[in-house]
Design a protein around this motif. Structure first.
Motif, PDB file in Angstrom:
ATOM      1  N   LYS A   1       0.835  -1.204   0.000  1.00 33.76           N
ATOM      2  CA  LYS A   1       0.000   0.000   0.000  1.00 33.76           C
ATOM      3  C   LYS A   1       0.870   1.254   0.000  1.00 33.76           C
ATOM      4  N   ASP A   2       1.945   1.228   0.779  1.00 38.17           N
ATOM      5  CA  ASP A   2       2.875   2.358   0.751  1.00 38.17           C
ATOM      6  C   ASP A   2       3.526   2.486  -0.629  1.00 38.17           C
ATOM      7  N   LEU A   3       3.969   1.358  -1.163  1.00 37.13           N
ATOM      8  CA  LEU A   3       4.614   1.407  -2.474  1.00 37.13           C
ATOM      9  C   LEU A   3       3.661   1.933  -3.545  1.00 37.13           C
ATOM     10  N   SER A   4       2.380   1.596  -3.432  1.00 36.35           N
ATOM     11  CA  SER A   4       1.422   1.972  -4.473  1.00 36.35           C
ATOM     12  C   SER A   4       1.172   3.468  -4.533  1.00 36.35           C
ATOM     13  N   ILE A   5       1.467   4.171  -3.451  1.00 44.50           N
ATOM     14  CA  ILE A   5       1.321   5.630  -3.469  1.00 44.50           C
ATOM     15  C   ILE A   5       2.693   6.305  -3.300  1.00 44.50           C
ATOM     16  N   ILE A   6       3.746   5.538  -3.604  1.00 44.11           N
ATOM     17  CA  ILE A   6       5.129   6.020  -3.549  1.00 44.11           C
ATOM     18  C   ILE A   6       5.387   6.712  -2.221  1.00 44.11           C
ATOM     19  N   LYS A   7       5.101   5.976  -1.174  1.00 45.83           N
ATOM     20  CA  LYS A   7       5.276   6.469   0.185  1.00 45.83           C
ATOM     21  C   LYS A   7       6.366   5.647   0.870  1.00 45.83           C
ATOM     22  N   GLY A   8       7.272   6.297   1.531  1.00 45.68           N
ATOM     23  CA  GLY A   8       8.347   5.581   2.197  1.00 45.68           C
ATOM     24  C   GLY A   8       9.403   5.133   1.201  1.00 45.68           C
ATOM     25  N   ARG A   9      10.431   4.528   1.693  1.00 46.62           N
ATOM     26  CA  ARG A   9      11.556   4.085   0.865  1.00 46.62           C
ATOM     27  C   ARG A   9      11.387   2.607   0.536  1.00 46.62           C
ATOM     28  N   PHE A  10      11.326   2.289  -0.746  1.00 43.73           N
ATOM     29  CA  PHE A  10      11.273   0.876  -1.099  1.00 43.73           C
ATOM     30  C   PHE A  10      12.703   0.324  -1.066  1.00 43.73           C
ATOM     31  N   PRO A  11      12.859  -0.996  -0.911  1.00 43.69           N
ATOM     32  CA  PRO A  11      14.217  -1.555  -0.870  1.00 43.69           C
ATOM     33  C   PRO A  11      15.032  -1.079  -2.076  1.00 43.69           C
ATOM     34  N   LEU A  12      16.101  -0.376  -1.812  1.00 41.65           N
ATOM     35  CA  LEU A  12      16.801   0.357  -2.866  1.00 41.65           C
ATOM     36  C   LEU A  12      17.590  -0.515  -3.824  1.00 41.65           C
ATOM     37  N   ASN A  13      17.892  -1.736  -3.420  1.00 41.28           N
ATOM     38  CA  ASN A  13      18.768  -2.545  -4.249  1.00 41.28           C
ATOM     39  C   ASN A  13      18.525  -4.018  -3.946  1.00 41.28           C
ATOM     40  N   PRO A  14      18.558  -4.883  -4.964  1.00 41.21           N
ATOM     41  CA  PRO A  14      18.250  -6.305  -4.722  1.00 41.21           C
ATOM     42  C   PRO A  14      19.260  -7.031  -3.859  1.00 41.21           C
ATOM     43  N   VAL A  15      20.388  -6.396  -3.554  1.00 42.23           N
ATOM     44  CA  VAL A  15      21.330  -7.023  -2.626  1.00 42.23           C
ATOM     45  C   VAL A  15      20.739  -7.145  -1.226  1.00 42.23           C
ATOM     46  N   SER A  16      19.626  -6.450  -0.974  1.00 48.63           N
ATOM     47  CA  SER A  16      19.029  -6.440   0.368  1.00 48.63           C
ATOM     48  C   SER A  16      17.771  -7.296   0.482  1.00 48.63           C
ATOM     49  N   TYR A  17      17.363  -7.995  -0.579  1.00 48.13           N
ATOM     50  CA  TYR A  17      16.170  -8.848  -0.438  1.00 48.13           C
ATOM     51  C   TYR A  17      16.304 -10.121  -1.262  1.00 48.13           C
ATOM     52  N   ILE A  18      15.621 -11.132  -0.787  1.00 41.05           N
ATOM     53  CA  ILE A  18      15.656 -12.459  -1.389  1.00 41.05           C
ATOM     54  C   ILE A  18      14.253 -13.047  -1.315  1.00 41.05           C
ATOM     55  N   TYR A  19      13.904 -13.907  -2.245  1.00 45.98           N
ATOM     56  CA  TYR A  19      12.533 -14.423  -2.254  1.00 45.98           C
ATOM     57  C   TYR A  19      12.472 -15.832  -2.823  1.00 45.98           C
TER      58      TYR A  19
END
Length: 258
Positions: free
Chosen positions: A133-151
């Motif tokens: 929901k935050d991402l959808s209204i460009i609110k807050g900082r999304f994870p800036l780089n894929p080095v910080s997330y895994i799925y």
């Protein structure tokens, strides 16, 4: 639990050795590293040839998203992490990632922290949102780089290929959908470093809001249509929206609120 490390590359000879070595230095050893190179003309290929453990190809492509899609098709792991050729992991990152999945079996995505190497100065990035929901209204900082997330692999299978036409915002496009369809969790460990040297691709983006906004609107229209008017309005009055119409609407709202 096998990790697939996927690296898109083009003329990355200046950095890619450090990226590759950061994978080799991991304490967790059940991984594969795949590099898809866009037929580099610098020393990148010579560097790749030095590492027999790599799976790699070098051929013309249609940009970073195309290379990322090719790498994903080649992978055999249970969980996926992208490593850009100019970034690197910290030595215990993979063990932390795997432990996080075992400790949270219902989690599909693990988001950690990272450091930004801004021309030699390290800046911590530890306030990423995991809310779609935050991402959808460009609110807050999304994870800036894929080095910080895994799925988990099924996340990308569900979300689909990265769009080739999104040359600068494929990560935002992906995370918005991944967080919507799956369950992310946030951990406080620092997993790697995002190298920002004033010459790489991220450095040339001058107005991230303008290129993220169409993605947010299309997502709302197709996936959450009842929410579309809210998203449209929030983006219209967003403090980073500099259009004349936006300024007019903000002025009207301010006058009404007086």
């Amino acid at each position: 639990m096998k990790i697939s490390v996927l690296t898109p590359s083009f003329n990355s000879g200046k950095y890619i050795k450090k990226s590759i070595e950061s994978v080799l230095e991991q304490s967790y050893t059940n991984w594969e590293h795949i590099v898809v190179d866009g037929q580099s003309s610098d020393e990148t290929i010579d560097v790749l040839k030095r590492y027999s453990h790599l799976k790699w190809i070098s051929e013309p492509d249609n940009g970073q998203s195309d290379a990322m899609n090719k790498a994903f098709k080649m992978c055999t792991g249970d969980i996926i992490v992208y490593l850009n050729a100019d970034d690197y992991f910290y030595p215990n990152a993979f063990q932390i990632m795997v432990n996080s999945f075992y400790a949270n079996p219902d989690a599909d995505i693990v988001v950690g922290n990272l450091n930004i190497d801004n021309c030699g100065d390290l800046e911590p990035s530890n306030n990423a949102t995991i809310s779609w929901k935050d991402l959808s209204i460009i609110k807050g900082r999304f994870p800036l780089n894929p080095v910080s997330y895994i799925y988990k692999k099924e996340v990308q299978i569900k979300v689909g290929n990265f769009p080739i036409y999104e040359h600068y915002t494929m990560d935002y496009w992906f995370l918005l959908r991944a967080f919507y369809f799956f369950k992310p969790i946030k951990i406080e460990d620092y997993l790697g470093c995002f190298v920002f040297d004033g010459q790489n691709k991220t450095s040339v983006i001058t107005d991230g809001f303008s290129i993220q906004k169409p993605i947010a609107l299309r997502f709302a229209f197709y996936h959450t249509p009842l929410r579309f008017p809210f998203v449209f309005f929030k983006l219209l009055i967003h403090n980073r929206n500099s259009s004349r119409f936006s300024k007019f609407v903000k002025k009207v709202i301010n006058r009404i609120s007086i």
